[in-house]
Design a protein around this motif. Sequence first.
Motif, mmCIF file in Angstrom:
data_model
loop_
_atom_site.group_PDB
_atom_site.id
_atom_site.type_symbol
_atom_site.label_atom_id
_atom_site.label_comp_id
_atom_site.label_asym_id
_atom_site.label_seq_id
_atom_site.Cartn_x
_atom_site.Cartn_y
_atom_site.Cartn_z
ATOM 1 N N ILE A 74 -6.359 -15.721 -11.313
ATOM 2 C CA ILE A 74 -5.940 -14.372 -10.934
ATOM 3 C C ILE A 74 -4.580 -14.050 -11.525
ATOM 4 O O ILE A 74 -4.315 -12.917 -11.931
ATOM 5 C CB ILE A 74 -5.934 -14.188 -9.399
ATOM 6 N N ASP A 75 -3.696 -15.031 -11.615
ATOM 7 C CA ASP A 75 -2.387 -14.791 -12.227
ATOM 8 C C ASP A 75 -2.546 -14.409 -13.696
ATOM 9 O O ASP A 75 -1.892 -13.477 -14.188
ATOM 10 C CB ASP A 75 -1.500 -16.023 -12.094
ATOM 11 N N ASP B 194 -9.026 -4.335 7.506
ATOM 12 C CA ASP B 194 -7.892 -3.545 7.995
ATOM 13 C C ASP B 194 -6.605 -4.368 7.960
ATOM 14 O O ASP B 194 -5.544 -3.876 7.564
ATOM 15 C CB ASP B 194 -8.149 -3.054 9.423
ATOM 16 N N ARG B 195 -6.697 -5.631 8.376
ATOM 17 C CA ARG B 195 -5.510 -6.491 8.374
ATOM 18 C C ARG B 195 -5.029 -6.753 6.953
ATOM 19 O O ARG B 195 -3.822 -6.746 6.681
ATOM 20 C CB ARG B 195 -5.816 -7.823 9.070
ATOM 21 N N LEU B 196 -5.952 -6.965 6.021
ATOM 22 C CA LEU B 196 -5.566 -7.206 4.630
ATOM 23 C C LEU B 196 -4.909 -5.973 4.022
ATOM 24 O O LEU B 196 -3.937 -6.086 3.274
ATOM 25 C CB LEU B 196 -6.795 -7.618 3.814
ATOM 26 N N LEU B 197 -5.424 -4.804 4.336
ATOM 27 C CA LEU B 197 -4.815 -3.571 3.825
ATOM 28 C C LEU B 197 -3.385 -3.418 4.345
ATOM 29 O O LEU B 197 -2.488 -2.988 3.610
ATOM 30 C CB LEU B 197 -5.659 -2.367 4.227
ATOM 31 N N GLU B 198 -3.157 -3.790 5.599
ATOM 32 C CA GLU B 198 -1.803 -3.725 6.145
ATOM 33 C C GLU B 198 -0.884 -4.732 5.453
ATOM 34 O O GLU B 198 0.288 -4.430 5.169
ATOM 35 C CB GLU B 198 -1.833 -3.985 7.649
ATOM 36 N N LEU B 199 -1.396 -5.918 5.174
ATOM 37 C CA LEU B 199 -0.592 -6.916 4.473
ATOM 38 C C LEU B 199 -0.214 -6.432 3.073
ATOM 39 O O LEU B 199 0.911 -6.656 2.605
ATOM 40 C CB LEU B 199 -1.354 -8.245 4.394
ATOM 41 N N ILE B 200 -1.159 -5.777 2.408
ATOM 42 C CA ILE B 200 -0.875 -5.228 1.077
ATOM 43 C C ILE B 200 0.200 -4.145 1.178
ATOM 44 O O ILE B 200 1.160 -4.128 0.394
ATOM 45 C CB ILE B 200 -2.153 -4.650 0.445
ATOM 46 N N ARG B 201 0.052 -3.229 2.131
ATOM 47 C CA ARG B 201 1.065 -2.173 2.316
ATOM 48 C C ARG B 201 2.443 -2.780 2.560
ATOM 49 O O ARG B 201 3.445 -2.319 1.998
ATOM 50 C CB ARG B 201 0.682 -1.277 3.493
ATOM 51 N N ASP B 202 2.480 -3.800 3.405
ATOM 52 C CA ASP B 202 3.766 -4.431 3.716
ATOM 53 C C ASP B 202 4.390 -5.044 2.467
ATOM 54 O O ASP B 202 5.598 -4.926 2.241
ATOM 55 C CB ASP B 202 3.588 -5.511 4.785
ATOM 56 N N ALA C 151 5.032 -6.896 -7.304
ATOM 57 C CA ALA C 151 4.491 -6.690 -5.962
ATOM 58 C C ALA C 151 2.983 -6.473 -6.007
ATOM 59 O O ALA C 151 2.245 -6.966 -5.145
ATOM 60 C CB ALA C 151 5.178 -5.501 -5.296
ATOM 61 N N VAL C 152 2.506 -5.739 -7.002
ATOM 62 C CA VAL C 152 1.062 -5.534 -7.155
ATOM 63 C C VAL C 152 0.366 -6.873 -7.377
ATOM 64 O O VAL C 152 -0.663 -7.172 -6.754
ATOM 65 C CB VAL C 152 0.770 -4.565 -8.319
ATOM 66 N N SER C 153 0.908 -7.699 -8.253
ATOM 67 C CA SER C 153 0.324 -9.016 -8.512
ATOM 68 C C SER C 153 0.330 -9.878 -7.260
ATOM 69 O O SER C 153 -0.648 -10.575 -6.955
ATOM 70 C CB SER C 153 1.087 -9.724 -9.639
ATOM 71 N N ASP C 154 1.433 -9.852 -6.525
ATOM 72 C CA ASP C 154 1.523 -10.634 -5.290
ATOM 73 C C ASP C 154 0.483 -10.177 -4.275
ATOM 74 O O ASP C 154 -0.135 -10.991 -3.581
ATOM 75 C CB ASP C 154 2.915 -10.504 -4.677
ATOM 76 N N ALA C 155 0.303 -8.865 -4.167
ATOM 77 C CA ALA C 155 -0.662 -8.326 -3.209
ATOM 78 C C ALA C 155 -2.084 -8.745 -3.557
ATOM 79 O O ALA C 155 -2.878 -9.105 -2.684
ATOM 80 C CB ALA C 155 -0.555 -6.802 -3.167
ATOM 81 N N VAL C 156 -2.414 -8.721 -4.841
ATOM 82 C CA VAL C 156 -3.749 -9.140 -5.281
ATOM 83 C C VAL C 156 -3.964 -10.621 -4.989
ATOM 84 O O VAL C 156 -5.027 -11.033 -4.499
ATOM 85 C CB VAL C 156 -3.936 -8.850 -6.784
ATOM 86 N N ARG C 157 -2.944 -11.430 -5.258
ATOM 87 C CA ARG C 157 -3.037 -12.869 -4.986
ATOM 88 C C ARG C 157 -3.213 -13.130 -3.492
ATOM 89 O O ARG C 157 -3.967 -14.013 -3.078
ATOM 90 C CB ARG C 157 -1.797 -13.586 -5.505
ATOM 91 N N LEU C 158 -2.536 -12.343 -2.678
ATOM 92 C CA LEU C 158 -2.627 -12.485 -1.233
ATOM 93 C C LEU C 158 -4.068 -12.291 -0.752
ATOM 94 O O LEU C 158 -4.570 -13.058 0.088
ATOM 95 C CB LEU C 158 -1.694 -11.458 -0.583
ATOM 96 N N HIS D 59 -6.742 -15.204 0.821
ATOM 97 C CA HIS D 59 -7.417 -15.048 2.107
ATOM 98 C C HIS D 59 -8.867 -15.530 2.013
ATOM 99 O O HIS D 59 -9.348 -16.276 2.873
ATOM 100 C CB HIS D 59 -7.379 -13.593 2.551
ATOM 101 N N TYR D 60 -9.565 -15.100 0.969
ATOM 102 C CA TYR D 60 -10.965 -15.497 0.812
ATOM 103 C C TYR D 60 -11.090 -16.980 0.485
ATOM 104 O O TYR D 60 -12.007 -17.663 0.984
ATOM 105 C CB TYR D 60 -11.635 -14.643 -0.260
ATOM 106 N N VAL D 61 -10.201 -17.478 -0.345
ATOM 107 C CA VAL D 61 -10.256 -18.902 -0.681
ATOM 108 C C VAL D 61 -10.052 -19.745 0.572
ATOM 109 O O VAL D 61 -10.736 -20.770 0.778
ATOM 110 C CB VAL D 61 -9.196 -19.241 -1.750
#
Length: 231
Positions: free
Chosen positions: A175-176, A58-66, A79-86, A90-92
């Motif tokens: 990922i980039d 839930d927190r990750l989904l909110e970060l992506i939306r933001d 922005a899509v690329s940044d969200a995926v990297r974010l 998190h997992y790393v």
Amino acid sequence: MSKTPTRIRLADAAFALFDERGYEQTTVDDIAERAGVGRTTFFRNYRSKEAVVFPDHDRLLELIRDRLATSSHRTALAAVSDAVRLVLLHYVEEGGLARRRYALTSRVAVLRDREIASVARYQRLFREFIAEWMGAPTASASLRAELMAASVVAAHNHVLRRWLRGESADPVAEIDEAMREVLDLFPAPDTRPHTAEGGEGGTTVVAFRTGQDLDALLPSLRRLVEGTGGD
């Protein structure tokens, strides 16, 4: 009493018990007892036993939306690329915990189903954002948004799994590169040929004779073709 934050202590206890007894055989009371806290403390930190395994979606989904909300039409793909990297970062940053979760979900069917449902939420969020970026809600645009969102999620999951299996030394660089390949498949809508009503896309070539050298003439021709003006 250990100074380790309660949430981390509960997660460590849970995963240790899942390894020892199995996921289905471990109860919330078992986890709380192993962590040295009460049942009430467990539920203050996690809604359920399953939530210990998947605490952050839930927190990750909110970060992506933001992140997506801060973009303009021109910067939407960045922005899509940044969200995926974010999400990957998190997992790393979770390190060993992420790998323990991966091993657990690989062998417990109910957790695999939960993971699939969570991935669908990410894909829906990207699809809705991309569809809005594409503009007119035509059948073709809807399909392209669906395909692009699926490709974005697939690229992330491919790189993440490689890292989880110890096959990637630099998942951020991977990922980039993966996102560059994905976005190359889907040119921005405004990069397609623009035509007058009823016309067809293409390039118009005009032939004429001039006394100017070709090298001196090319910059003016380029400005004319690109529509940038000039004398």
